[in-house]
Scaffold this active site. Sequence first.
Site, PDB file in Angstrom:
ATOM      1  N   PRO A   1       0.515  -1.100  -0.064  1.00 45.32           N
ATOM      2  CA  PRO A   1      -0.011  -0.118   0.584  1.00 45.32           C
ATOM      3  C   PRO A   1       1.084   1.023  -0.060  1.00 45.32           C
ATOM      4  O   PRO A   1       1.786   1.192   0.297  1.00 45.32           O
ATOM      5  CB  PRO A   1      -0.752   0.481   0.987  1.00 45.32           C
TER       6      PRO A   1
ATOM      7  N   CYS B   1       2.953  29.130 -15.701  1.00 41.71           N
ATOM      8  CA  CYS B   1       2.569  29.565 -16.725  1.00 41.71           C
ATOM      9  C   CYS B   1       1.912  28.519 -18.002  1.00 41.71           C
ATOM     10  O   CYS B   1       2.461  27.911 -18.780  1.00 41.71           O
ATOM     11  CB  CYS B   1       3.382  30.962 -17.125  1.00 41.71           C
ATOM     12  N   GLU B   2       0.950  27.646 -17.262  1.00 40.53           N
ATOM     13  CA  GLU B   2      -0.084  27.338 -17.966  1.00 40.53           C
ATOM     14  C   GLU B   2      -1.867  26.633 -17.014  1.00 40.53           C
ATOM     15  O   GLU B   2      -1.461  27.293 -16.095  1.00 40.53           O
ATOM     16  CB  GLU B   2       0.410  25.886 -17.166  1.00 40.53           C
TER      17      GLU B   2
ATOM     18  N   TYR C   1       1.680  11.350  -3.223  1.00 40.43           N
ATOM     19  CA  TYR C   1       1.820  11.414  -4.564  1.00 40.43           C
ATOM     20  C   TYR C   1       2.101  13.247  -5.061  1.00 40.43           C
ATOM     21  O   TYR C   1       0.814  13.709  -5.483  1.00 40.43           O
ATOM     22  CB  TYR C   1       0.832  10.972  -5.449  1.00 40.43           C
TER      23      TYR C   1
HETATM   24  C1  LIG Z   1       2.395   2.913  -7.263  1.00 44.63           C
HETATM   25  C2  LIG Z   1       3.044   1.295  -6.602  1.00 44.63           C
HETATM   26  C3  LIG Z   1       1.949   0.779  -5.294  1.00 44.63           C
HETATM   27  C4  LIG Z   1       1.162   1.496  -3.989  1.00 44.63           C
HETATM   28  O1  LIG Z   1       0.132   2.299  -5.242  1.00 44.63           O
HETATM   29  P1  LIG Z   1      -1.528   2.798  -4.554  1.00 44.63           P
HETATM   30  O2  LIG Z   1      -1.696   2.952  -4.895  1.00 44.63           O
HETATM   31  O3  LIG Z   1      -0.206   4.177  -4.279  1.00 44.63           O
HETATM   32  O4  LIG Z   1      -1.681   2.306  -3.169  1.00 44.63           O
HETATM   33  C5  LIG Z   1       2.394  -0.799  -4.660  1.00 44.63           C
HETATM   34  N1  LIG Z   1       2.625  -1.333  -5.830  1.00 44.63           N
HETATM   35  C6  LIG Z   1       3.762  -1.195  -7.030  1.00 44.63           C
HETATM   36  C7  LIG Z   1       4.654  -2.175  -7.668  1.00 44.63           C
HETATM   37  C8  LIG Z   1       3.384   0.479  -7.578  1.00 44.63           C
HETATM   38  O5  LIG Z   1       4.044   0.749  -8.611  1.00 44.63           O
END
Ligand SMILES: *Cc1c(COP(=O)(O)O)cnc(C)c1O
Length: 429
Positions: free
Chosen positions: A282, A357-358, A385
């Site tokens: 996660p 500037c977008e 993110y």
């Molecule tokens: C990004 C990613 C995750 C985590 O995804 P979430 O949506 O942030 O839980 C887990 N495993 C892999 C391989 C990823 O690329």
Amino acid sequence: MTLPGAPFVGWRGDALHLEDCDLQALAREHGTPLYAYSRSAMRSALAAYEQALAGRPHLVCYAMKANSSLAVLQTFAQAGAGFDIVSGGELARVLAVGVEGSRIVFSGVGKTRAEMRRALQAGVRCFNIESEPELRVLAEVARDLGVRAPVSLRVNPDVDAGTHPYISTGLRDNKFGIAHERALAVYREAASLPSLQVVGIDCHIGSQITETSPYLDALDRVLDLVEALARDGIALQHLDVGGGLGITYRDEQPPAAGDLVRQVLQRLDARGHGALELLLEPGRSLVGNAGVLLTEVLYLKPGAEAGTAGQGKNFCIVDAAMNDLMRPAMYEAWMGIVPCRRRHEPAATWDVVGPVCESGDWLGRDRELAVQPGDVLAVLSAGAYGMTMASNYNTRGRAAEVMVEGDRQWLIREREDVKSLFAGERLID
Ligand SMILES: *Cc1c(COP(=O)(O)O)cnc(C)c1O
């Protein structure tokens, strides 16, 4: 109305708080844009997974690309989590906070030889392999180092996670993973290479998933393979169901982590695989609602009356921009925006936009807000993110970050100073 991030984010009278910290006061002390995270929210999100997994062989590997600041990694490391990494840079970060290789799994479609070498030297627990050529390169790198590389194949189960196309990863046409129908042959090859050790199987079907059924569908497809492999004499030690569990940004109602885990365990038991160690990866669900982005209102630019000349919209121009928080510009993501001090004045409808500037530089559109210049706004659910996708576009230094717990707060990253942005550049003759 309860805010996303509650109970760690909430009102005390007219003042928005993160745990016991007044967010406007934090913004005034450290300046804006400023990311603020709740350590208790992160711990509590991890505990929801851990409690449901108690008594079962498992490792929750925090997908650190969601938020890789050292103090965030430290928080999860202290709580006993493992880590899912996708680059040599992430490996260096997680090693810097003292995490052992045995708690690290290495995912990603484009691992380089240098990254593989460093990960082998660190003794990572597993490489999640995403293609046949990658498998062969890893076998060579491990052979040259005189070690055996532990591998799991990331299988593409071809299920629709029901999420945004940019964050859906488990469909046939995505770049991720090895096609389900190729998996058996690739496992046979892996098992035949002396410098590889087959240890597991994994999948990761997407992000911001708000239903349980895609997970169970993917799990069934993966278990079919586990069984086919067992018939072939290839026994696996772990099954990794990836990450992707969604959070509430607005009105989404994703399953609780504990409920998802319980259903996955039930399915494992029902099919006789209760002894397999379960790994999860996660990211967003551990940190997304633990963070906010604080930004100050610079200017209000009201639109012209209908039928008169001028722009029709009301623009609320703030000091945070798409370079600080990409999600709205990149995925048209909706994120809650609330003032840190409630004003008892009539609200108007604003597009909250940054200085970049977008035209894509917006944080929220058509928001009902009572605001004045100088007010501090909080963009909610910004813990995942956010900072990790920040850039220096428009030569903007990246935001500072603070961690809070109760009424304590720590500056965990200084605001990036502009000089450092061009410190590595050279003029020419
Ligand atoms: C990004 C990613 C995750 C985590 O995804 P979430 O949506 O942030 O839980 C887990 N495993 C892999 C391989 C990823 O690329």
